[in-house]
Write an enzyme that holds these catalytic residues in place. Sequence first.
Site, PDB file in Angstrom:
ATOM      1  N   SER A 199       0.846  -1.195   0.000  1.00 16.44           N
ATOM      2  CA  SER A 199       0.000   0.000   0.000  1.00 16.44           C
ATOM      3  C   SER A 199       0.881   1.245   0.000  1.00 16.44           C
ATOM      4  CB  SER A 199      -0.863  -0.009   1.275  1.00 16.44           C
ATOM      5  OG  SER A 199      -1.474   1.240   1.498  1.00 16.44           O
ATOM      6  N   TYR A 243      -3.622  -0.744  10.035  1.00 21.24           N
ATOM      7  CA  TYR A 243      -3.437  -0.918   8.590  1.00 21.24           C
ATOM      8  C   TYR A 243      -2.039  -0.443   8.174  1.00 21.24           C
ATOM      9  CZ  TYR A 243      -4.574  -0.829   3.588  1.00 21.24           C
ATOM     10  OH  TYR A 243      -4.599  -1.062   2.228  1.00 21.24           O
TER      11      TYR A 243
HETATM   12  P1  NAP Z   1     -11.764  -5.021  -1.091  1.00 25.29           P
HETATM   13  O1  NAP Z   1     -12.672  -4.877  -2.257  1.00 25.29           O
HETATM   14  O2  NAP Z   1     -12.258  -4.733   0.266  1.00 25.29           O
HETATM   15  O3  NAP Z   1     -11.076  -6.441  -1.151  1.00 25.29           O
HETATM   16  C1  NAP Z   1     -10.544  -7.093  -0.034  1.00 25.29           C
HETATM   17  C2  NAP Z   1     -10.536  -8.559  -0.328  1.00 25.29           C
HETATM   18  O4  NAP Z   1     -10.063  -9.275   0.834  1.00 25.29           O
HETATM   19  C3  NAP Z   1     -11.938  -9.082  -0.617  1.00 25.29           C
HETATM   20  O5  NAP Z   1     -11.870 -10.127  -1.536  1.00 25.29           O
HETATM   21  C4  NAP Z   1     -12.363  -9.589   0.746  1.00 25.29           C
HETATM   22  O6  NAP Z   1     -13.404 -10.528   0.706  1.00 25.29           O
HETATM   23  C5  NAP Z   1     -11.064 -10.223   1.177  1.00 25.29           C
HETATM   24  N1  NAP Z   1     -11.087 -10.498   2.610  1.00 25.29           N
HETATM   25  C6  NAP Z   1     -11.232  -9.612   3.610  1.00 25.29           C
HETATM   26  N2  NAP Z   1     -11.261 -10.262   4.792  1.00 25.29           N
HETATM   27  C7  NAP Z   1     -11.133 -11.588   4.518  1.00 25.29           C
HETATM   28  C8  NAP Z   1     -11.096 -12.761   5.304  1.00 25.29           C
HETATM   29  N3  NAP Z   1     -11.186 -12.715   6.629  1.00 25.29           N
HETATM   30  N4  NAP Z   1     -10.977 -13.950   4.678  1.00 25.29           N
HETATM   31  C9  NAP Z   1     -10.904 -14.027   3.332  1.00 25.29           C
HETATM   32  N5  NAP Z   1     -10.919 -12.943   2.531  1.00 25.29           N
HETATM   33  C10 NAP Z   1     -11.040 -11.746   3.129  1.00 25.29           C
HETATM   34  O7  NAP Z   1     -10.557  -3.999  -1.279  1.00 25.29           O
HETATM   35  P2  NAP Z   1      -9.336  -3.961  -2.295  1.00 25.29           P
HETATM   36  O8  NAP Z   1      -8.993  -2.550  -2.413  1.00 25.29           O
HETATM   37  O9  NAP Z   1      -9.592  -4.751  -3.525  1.00 25.29           O
HETATM   38  O10 NAP Z   1      -8.212  -4.647  -1.406  1.00 25.29           O
HETATM   39  C11 NAP Z   1      -7.345  -5.650  -1.889  1.00 25.29           C
HETATM   40  C12 NAP Z   1      -5.963  -5.416  -1.292  1.00 25.29           C
HETATM   41  O11 NAP Z   1      -5.439  -4.189  -1.808  1.00 25.29           O
HETATM   42  C13 NAP Z   1      -5.967  -5.275   0.220  1.00 25.29           C
HETATM   43  O12 NAP Z   1      -4.831  -5.926   0.756  1.00 25.29           O
HETATM   44  C14 NAP Z   1      -5.850  -3.770   0.405  1.00 25.29           C
HETATM   45  O13 NAP Z   1      -5.281  -3.443   1.638  1.00 25.29           O
HETATM   46  C15 NAP Z   1      -4.961  -3.412  -0.747  1.00 25.29           C
HETATM   47  N6  NAP Z   1      -4.946  -2.015  -1.141  1.00 25.29           N
HETATM   48  C16 NAP Z   1      -6.078  -1.388  -1.582  1.00 25.29           C
HETATM   49  C17 NAP Z   1      -5.997  -0.046  -1.977  1.00 25.29           C
HETATM   50  C18 NAP Z   1      -7.178   0.700  -2.500  1.00 25.29           C
HETATM   51  O14 NAP Z   1      -7.072   1.907  -2.726  1.00 25.29           O
HETATM   52  N7  NAP Z   1      -8.314   0.090  -2.736  1.00 25.29           N
HETATM   53  C19 NAP Z   1      -4.796   0.636  -1.914  1.00 25.29           C
HETATM   54  C20 NAP Z   1      -3.676  -0.035  -1.449  1.00 25.29           C
HETATM   55  C21 NAP Z   1      -3.760  -1.356  -1.077  1.00 25.29           C
HETATM   56  P3  NAP Z   1     -14.943 -10.005   0.895  1.00 25.29           P
HETATM   57  O15 NAP Z   1     -15.326  -9.371  -0.396  1.00 25.29           O
HETATM   58  O16 NAP Z   1     -15.680 -11.262   1.190  1.00 25.29           O
HETATM   59  O17 NAP Z   1     -14.941  -9.034   2.037  1.00 25.29           O
END
Ligand code: NAP
Length: 251
Positions: free
Chosen positions: A143, A156
């Site tokens: 991130s 986080y």
């Molecule tokens: P997201 O849509 O919230 O995706 C998170 C994913 O993790 C979803 O598939 C979620 O499943 C899964 N997850 C959460 N808790 C879980 C658990 N206990 N067991 C199994 N799966 C679980 O957000 P995203 O942005 O795509 O995030 C993906 C990664 O990118 C994360 O590591 C996040 O920190 C990172 N990231 C995101 C951003 C951003 O701007 N969006 C920036 C930097 C880094 P569910 O759908 O079932 O909840």
Amino acid sequence: MAGFDLSGKRAFVTGANTGIGQGIAIALAEAGADIVAVGRSAMKETCARVERLGRNCSEIIVDLSDMRAAVAALEDAWNSGGPIDILVNNAGMIRRADAIDFTEEDWDAVIDLNLKTAFFLCQAFARRALAAEREGRIVNIASLLSFQGGIRIPSYTASKSGLAGLTRLLACEWAAKSINVNAIAPGYIETNNTEALRNDEKRRTEILGRIPAGRWGQPGDIGGAAVFLASEAATYVHGVVLPVDGGWLAR
Ligand code: NAP
């Protein structure tokens, strides 16, 4: 020149049902990889899109907060479907509150999923790859908070700063053993993770105003970097945390 083709490779992608994980799964499949889509929600949409590309997609439903269950899922996938070439540690969560009020529950939940499970999945994957004398690729999803402090997200920031450090440590231990460990640091991407920020008009506008590319990112913007780090083209790339952020960190 070494290429980006992933034909014949098999990728284990956590949190592949939505957002960045789904974008990465589809990009890897476009490059030729079969996908093991892993997480706590149904992977129906992701698998349908992967299969439309002519690639195989299997789904594993597991709560990845439980490190032992996560490791068992990787072992099962390896034992029942054959070797895994690429591990993408994408599943992650965020909890927002002022540091002064932050609870132990919000600390543990985020650290357990974002850091502890990610580390033990790397360990389980490397153990199997080394035992089988196979090459391996690990792509951790870090991130901007691997580089910056942020506000109101102490666990986080700790987890993503820790994941960047772990990526470097594991690269140092495994680079000579043909396991590449790298990370991607996405910028501000339109997913569930950033919904609260985007719903806050002031924060949304402030953030947008700082992104040189002039727009928030889409999940598909992250896929190309994942394909690169998983491919032959990145054979000599170890321990990097690659920002894909519309220029945010360059500002
Ligand atoms: P997201 O849509 O919230 O995706 C998170 C994913 O993790 C979803 O598939 C979620 O499943 C899964 N997850 C959460 N808790 C879980 C658990 N206990 N067991 C199994 N799966 C679980 O957000 P995203 O942005 O795509 O995030 C993906 C990664 O990118 C994360 O590591 C996040 O920190 C990172 N990231 C995101 C951003 C951003 O701007 N969006 C920036 C930097 C880094 P569910 O759908 O079932 O909840």
